[in-house]
Design a protein around this motif. Structure first.
Motif, PDB file in Angstrom:
ATOM      1  N   MET A   1      38.255  26.199   9.029  1.00 53.58           N
ATOM      2  CA  MET A   1      39.809  26.664   8.343  1.00 53.58           C
ATOM      3  C   MET A   1      39.500  28.138   9.205  1.00 53.58           C
ATOM      4  SD  MET A   1      39.638  27.792   4.234  1.00 53.58           S
ATOM      5  CE  MET A   1      38.403  27.078   3.556  1.00 53.58           C
ATOM      6  N   GLU A   2      39.898  27.395  10.523  1.00 52.27           N
ATOM      7  CA  GLU A   2      40.419  28.094  12.071  1.00 52.27           C
ATOM      8  C   GLU A   2      41.522  28.865  12.011  1.00 52.27           C
ATOM      9  OE1 GLU A   2      41.235  26.481  16.171  1.00 52.27           O
ATOM     10  OE2 GLU A   2      39.375  24.907  15.163  1.00 52.27           O
ATOM     11  N   PHE A   3      42.281  29.268  10.165  1.00 58.60           N
ATOM     12  CA  PHE A   3      43.272  30.327  10.270  1.00 58.60           C
ATOM     13  C   PHE A   3      42.389  31.573   9.559  1.00 58.60           C
ATOM     14  CE2 PHE A   3      43.551  27.300   6.382  1.00 58.60           C
ATOM     15  CZ  PHE A   3      43.426  28.434   5.336  1.00 58.60           C
ATOM     16  N   LEU A   4      41.606  31.561   8.922  1.00 58.64           N
ATOM     17  CA  LEU A   4      40.911  32.836   8.654  1.00 58.64           C
ATOM     18  C   LEU A   4      40.130  32.927   9.573  1.00 58.64           C
ATOM     19  CD1 LEU A   4      39.805  31.244   4.917  1.00 58.64           C
ATOM     20  CD2 LEU A   4      42.417  33.390   5.988  1.00 58.64           C
ATOM     21  N   VAL A   5      39.743  34.765   9.609  1.00 54.84           N
ATOM     22  CA  VAL A   5      38.736  34.943  10.948  1.00 54.84           C
ATOM     23  C   VAL A   5      37.979  36.352  10.035  1.00 54.84           C
ATOM     24  CG1 VAL A   5      40.120  34.276  12.981  1.00 54.84           C
ATOM     25  CG2 VAL A   5      40.675  36.102  12.200  1.00 54.84           C
ATOM     26  N   GLY A   6      36.445  36.281  10.808  1.00 54.96           N
ATOM     27  CA  GLY A   6      36.012  37.160  10.061  1.00 54.96           C
ATOM     28  C   GLY A   6      35.167  38.025  11.400  1.00 54.96           C
ATOM     29  N   VAL A   7      34.517  39.327  10.923  1.00 59.19           N
ATOM     30  CA  VAL A   7      34.828  40.273  12.275  1.00 59.19           C
ATOM     31  C   VAL A   7      33.583  39.395  13.337  1.00 59.19           C
ATOM     32  CG1 VAL A   7      32.394  41.514  13.219  1.00 59.19           C
ATOM     33  CG2 VAL A   7      33.529  41.542  10.766  1.00 59.19           C
ATOM     34  N   LYS A   8      33.168  38.681  13.709  1.00 61.09           N
ATOM     35  CA  LYS A   8      32.663  37.580  15.125  1.00 61.09           C
ATOM     36  C   LYS A   8      34.148  37.272  15.209  1.00 61.09           C
ATOM     37  CE  LYS A   8      29.834  33.959  16.887  1.00 61.09           C
ATOM     38  NZ  LYS A   8      30.864  32.979  16.866  1.00 61.09           N
ATOM     39  N   GLU A   9      34.722  36.440  15.172  1.00 61.51           N
ATOM     40  CA  GLU A   9      35.784  35.923  15.109  1.00 61.51           C
ATOM     41  C   GLU A   9      37.037  37.592  16.080  1.00 61.51           C
ATOM     42  OE1 GLU A   9      33.610  33.437  12.653  1.00 61.51           O
ATOM     43  OE2 GLU A   9      35.429  35.447  12.270  1.00 61.51           O
ATOM     44  N   VAL A  10      37.375  38.181  15.191  1.00 62.71           N
ATOM     45  CA  VAL A  10      37.819  38.792  15.252  1.00 62.71           C
ATOM     46  C   VAL A  10      37.738  39.753  16.791  1.00 62.71           C
ATOM     47  CG1 VAL A  10      38.457  41.304  14.888  1.00 62.71           C
ATOM     48  CG2 VAL A  10      38.976  39.316  13.082  1.00 62.71           C
ATOM     49  N   GLY A  11      36.334  40.271  16.914  1.00 60.70           N
ATOM     50  CA  GLY A  11      35.805  40.229  17.989  1.00 60.70           C
ATOM     51  C   GLY A  11      35.972  39.877  19.213  1.00 60.70           C
ATOM     52  N   GLU A  12      35.857  38.377  19.447  1.00 58.08           N
ATOM     53  CA  GLU A  12      35.710  37.202  20.191  1.00 58.08           C
ATOM     54  C   GLU A  12      37.913  37.451  20.882  1.00 58.08           C
ATOM     55  OE1 GLU A  12      34.503  33.756  18.721  1.00 58.08           O
ATOM     56  OE2 GLU A  12      32.873  33.913  19.158  1.00 58.08           O
ATOM     57  N   ILE A  13      38.068  37.415  19.241  1.00 62.70           N
ATOM     58  CA  ILE A  13      39.816  37.489  19.757  1.00 62.70           C
ATOM     59  C   ILE A  13      40.398  39.025  20.662  1.00 62.70           C
ATOM     60  CG2 ILE A  13      42.116  37.603  18.985  1.00 62.70           C
ATOM     61  CD1 ILE A  13      41.237  36.218  16.630  1.00 62.70           C
ATOM     62  N   LEU A  14      39.888  40.085  20.021  1.00 62.62           N
ATOM     63  CA  LEU A  14      39.683  41.113  20.987  1.00 62.62           C
ATOM     64  C   LEU A  14      39.164  41.384  21.626  1.00 62.62           C
ATOM     65  CD1 LEU A  14      40.129  42.694  17.629  1.00 62.62           C
ATOM     66  CD2 LEU A  14      42.293  41.950  18.972  1.00 62.62           C
TER      67      LEU A  14
END
Length: 163
Positions: free
Chosen positions: A1-14
């Motif tokens: 489910m790549e359309f949902l993100v948690g804290v870890k993925e948010v950190g990677e994006i930002l």
């Protein structure tokens, strides 16, 4: 489910570490999560990508309601300004303007389940919600009507005896 993100993925994006993401979330700086679980907040990836793009753009957004002009920033309460609608329209600055009548039509299309609402982009609806122009209940109605229409619920254990 790549359309949902948690804290870890948010950190990677930002480009942030997890602590900064958690701190900014607790301060209400990040977009409102779709849901908060015991493991932490969950966002749509598009919410975070749009947040990042907006932070980098330096465009001011205004909402005109009658003769009142509000300045809107993602995840902050809308703030009344001393500008008149005419001053905003005549300004040479870089800005976006949303009109009360247009937002009312948008809300009605979503709440009345008008078929035209299926063609509205998630990014636009999410952006209006994060700006405080579109109420949370209207945003959630939109999500439930159109974002999850192709996701089937699983029936694991439902065919067995109820507890």
């Amino acid at each position: 489910m790549e359309f949902l993100v948690g804290v870890k993925e948010v950190g990677e994006i930002l480009g942030w570490d997890r602590r900064k993401v958690s701190t900014y979330h607790l301060r209400g700086v990040l977009p409102k999560p779709v849901v908060s679980l015991s493991s932490g907040p969950i966002w749509f990836r598009k919410q975070i990508e749009y947040y990042k793009a907006d932070k980098e753009s330096c465009v001011t957004t205004y909402y005109i309601e009658g003769e009142l002009v509000y300045e809107c920033k993602p995840n902050y309460p809308i703030k009344e300004t001393s500008y008149s609608p005419e001053e905003i329209k005549e300004s040479k600055r870089n800005y976006n303007v949303y009109q009360e009548k247009d937002i009312k039509q948008l809300k009605n299309a979503i709440l009345e389940k008008n078929p035209i609402a299926q063609f509205l982009s998630f990014e636009s609806i999410s952006f209006l919600h994060d700006l405080g122009i579109l109420e949370t209940d209207v945003f959630h109605d939109y999500i439930y009507q159109y974002s999850f229409e192709n996701i089937e619920l699983t029936k694991r254990g439902r065919d067995e005896e109820s507890c």
